[in-house]
Motif scaffolding. Structure first.
Motif, PDB file in Angstrom:
ATOM      1  N   LEU A  67       0.837  -1.195   0.000  1.00  0.00           N
ATOM      2  CA  LEU A  67       0.000   0.000   0.000  1.00  0.00           C
ATOM      3  C   LEU A  67       0.875   1.248   0.000  1.00  0.00           C
ATOM      4  N   ALA A  68       0.396   2.298  -0.620  1.00  0.00           N
ATOM      5  CA  ALA A  68       1.049   3.607  -0.550  1.00  0.00           C
ATOM      6  C   ALA A  68       0.700   4.237   0.794  1.00  0.00           C
ATOM      7  N   ARG A  69       1.463   5.246   1.175  1.00  0.00           N
ATOM      8  CA  ARG A  69       1.216   5.880   2.487  1.00  0.00           C
ATOM      9  C   ARG A  69      -0.202   6.439   2.574  1.00  0.00           C
ATOM     10  N   GLN A  70      -0.742   6.954   1.450  1.00  0.00           N
ATOM     11  CA  GLN A  70      -2.097   7.498   1.454  1.00  0.00           C
ATOM     12  C   GLN A  70      -3.117   6.395   1.738  1.00  0.00           C
ATOM     13  N   ASP A  71      -2.831   5.189   1.258  1.00  0.00           N
ATOM     14  CA  ASP A  71      -3.726   4.060   1.529  1.00  0.00           C
ATOM     15  C   ASP A  71      -3.714   3.705   3.012  1.00  0.00           C
ATOM     16  N   TRP A  72      -2.522   3.749   3.617  1.00  0.00           N
ATOM     17  CA  TRP A  72      -2.438   3.478   5.056  1.00  0.00           C
ATOM     18  C   TRP A  72      -3.200   4.544   5.836  1.00  0.00           C
ATOM     19  N   LEU A  73      -3.089   5.791   5.391  1.00  0.00           N
ATOM     20  CA  LEU A  73      -3.820   6.886   6.044  1.00  0.00           C
ATOM     21  C   LEU A  73      -5.320   6.671   5.917  1.00  0.00           C
ATOM     22  N   LEU A  74      -5.770   6.311   4.740  1.00  0.00           N
ATOM     23  CA  LEU A  74      -7.186   6.035   4.516  1.00  0.00           C
ATOM     24  C   LEU A  74      -7.637   4.846   5.359  1.00  0.00           C
TER      25      LEU A  74
ATOM     26  N   MET B 183      -0.342   7.587  12.800  1.00  0.00           N
ATOM     27  CA  MET B 183       0.529   7.269  11.669  1.00  0.00           C
ATOM     28  C   MET B 183       1.988   7.162  12.121  1.00  0.00           C
ATOM     29  N   PHE B 184       2.386   8.014  13.053  1.00  0.00           N
ATOM     30  CA  PHE B 184       3.750   7.947  13.584  1.00  0.00           C
ATOM     31  C   PHE B 184       3.999   6.604  14.269  1.00  0.00           C
ATOM     32  N   LEU B 185       3.119   6.255  15.208  1.00  0.00           N
ATOM     33  CA  LEU B 185       3.315   5.010  15.953  1.00  0.00           C
ATOM     34  C   LEU B 185       3.277   3.802  15.025  1.00  0.00           C
ATOM     35  N   PHE B 186       2.353   3.812  14.087  1.00  0.00           N
ATOM     36  CA  PHE B 186       2.276   2.719  13.125  1.00  0.00           C
ATOM     37  C   PHE B 186       3.577   2.613  12.326  1.00  0.00           C
ATOM     38  N   GLY B 187       4.060   3.722  11.834  1.00  0.00           N
ATOM     39  CA  GLY B 187       5.307   3.720  11.061  1.00  0.00           C
ATOM     40  C   GLY B 187       6.505   3.279  11.877  1.00  0.00           C
TER      41      GLY B 187
ATOM     42  N   ASP C  94       9.895  -1.106   8.099  1.00  0.00           N
ATOM     43  CA  ASP C  94      10.002  -1.200   6.643  1.00  0.00           C
ATOM     44  C   ASP C  94       8.856  -1.988   6.008  1.00  0.00           C
ATOM     45  N   ARG C  95       8.002  -2.583   6.813  1.00  0.00           N
ATOM     46  CA  ARG C  95       6.876  -3.331   6.257  1.00  0.00           C
ATOM     47  C   ARG C  95       5.795  -2.421   5.685  1.00  0.00           C
ATOM     48  N   VAL C  96       5.866  -1.106   5.954  1.00  0.00           N
ATOM     49  CA  VAL C  96       4.876  -0.176   5.393  1.00  0.00           C
ATOM     50  C   VAL C  96       5.298   0.335   4.022  1.00  0.00           C
ATOM     51  N   GLY C  97       6.498   0.037   3.618  1.00  0.00           N
ATOM     52  CA  GLY C  97       6.956   0.414   2.289  1.00  0.00           C
ATOM     53  C   GLY C  97       7.741   1.709   2.274  1.00  0.00           C
ATOM     54  N   ALA C  98       8.490   1.885   1.206  1.00  0.00           N
ATOM     55  CA  ALA C  98       9.281   3.105   1.029  1.00  0.00           C
ATOM     56  C   ALA C  98       8.331   4.271   0.791  1.00  0.00           C
ATOM     57  N   GLY C  99       8.750   5.437   1.190  1.00  0.00           N
ATOM     58  CA  GLY C  99       7.933   6.620   0.965  1.00  0.00           C
ATOM     59  C   GLY C  99       6.899   6.870   2.040  1.00  0.00           C
ATOM     60  N   PHE C 100       6.984   6.119   3.149  1.00  0.00           N
ATOM     61  CA  PHE C 100       6.059   6.380   4.248  1.00  0.00           C
ATOM     62  C   PHE C 100       6.419   7.732   4.862  1.00  0.00           C
ATOM     63  N   TYR C 101       5.601   8.221   5.726  1.00  0.00           N
ATOM     64  CA  TYR C 101       5.801   9.544   6.319  1.00  0.00           C
ATOM     65  C   TYR C 101       7.130   9.626   7.070  1.00  0.00           C
ATOM     66  N   ALA C 102       7.744  10.802   6.987  1.00  0.00           N
ATOM     67  CA  ALA C 102       9.029  11.070   7.645  1.00  0.00           C
ATOM     68  C   ALA C 102       8.786  12.119   8.724  1.00  0.00           C
ATOM     69  N   PHE C 103       8.640  11.674   9.933  1.00  0.00           N
ATOM     70  CA  PHE C 103       8.268  12.557  11.032  1.00  0.00           C
ATOM     71  C   PHE C 103       9.462  13.326  11.582  1.00  0.00           C
ATOM     72  N   GLN C 104       9.172  14.552  11.995  1.00  0.00           N
ATOM     73  CA  GLN C 104      10.157  15.430  12.620  1.00  0.00           C
ATOM     74  C   GLN C 104       9.593  15.895  13.961  1.00  0.00           C
TER      75      GLN C 104
END
Length: 145
Positions: free
Chosen positions: A3-10, A29-33, A38-48
């Protein structure tokens, strides 16, 4: 295919029994990521580190894009000064088309994260996240009453 990150968000919004606040969405989304790694895929959210802990502005961009497609609805709360977000029927339909791409264990875990986040009052949610990930509390404006 992942899934893309938007799909995980949805998917996260679909697991919520009602509207989610911006802080709830960010923390879920932070805790999930963090936990799914790495199981959520590349391009997941990058938290600061930000005002209320881990933050990625891309979440808001994705919510606005999904709102323009009719997949989510943002409802302005004038008393609070922010939008709460819910999935729409269109969003549920779009998600169904991608469900086969979701790892069932990750989807179930995301549901547990959303339930946990929604069950915490704001101060307790921040305290819990800061205790587990203190490096994300460094820029926090949150102060205990």
């Amino acid at each position: 295919m992942m899934l893309a990150r938007q799909d995980w968000l949805l998917l996260a919004l679909s697991k919520s029994p009602g509207a989610m606040t911006p802080v709830q969405i960010q923390k879920a989304m932070f805790l999930f990521g963090q936990e799914a790694g790495d199981r959520v895929g590349a391009g997941f959210y990058a938290f600061q580190p930000y005002d209320y802990g881990p933050f990625d502005a891309a979440i808001y961009a994705d919510l606005r894009q999904m709102a323009s497609l009719g997949h989510v609805r943002g409802e302005w709360n004038p008393d609070r000064g922010w939008k709460t977000w819910t999935i729409t029927a269109s969003g549920r339909n779009a998600l169904r088309a991608r469900e086969g791409d979701a790892n069932p264990r990750l989807a179930e875990y995301l549901g547990r994260v959303v339930t946990w986040v929604r069950g915490k009052p704001f101060p307790e949610l921040l305290r819990s996240v800061y205790a587990a990930y203190p490096q994300f509390a460094v820029n926090s404006v949150f102060r205990e009453p």
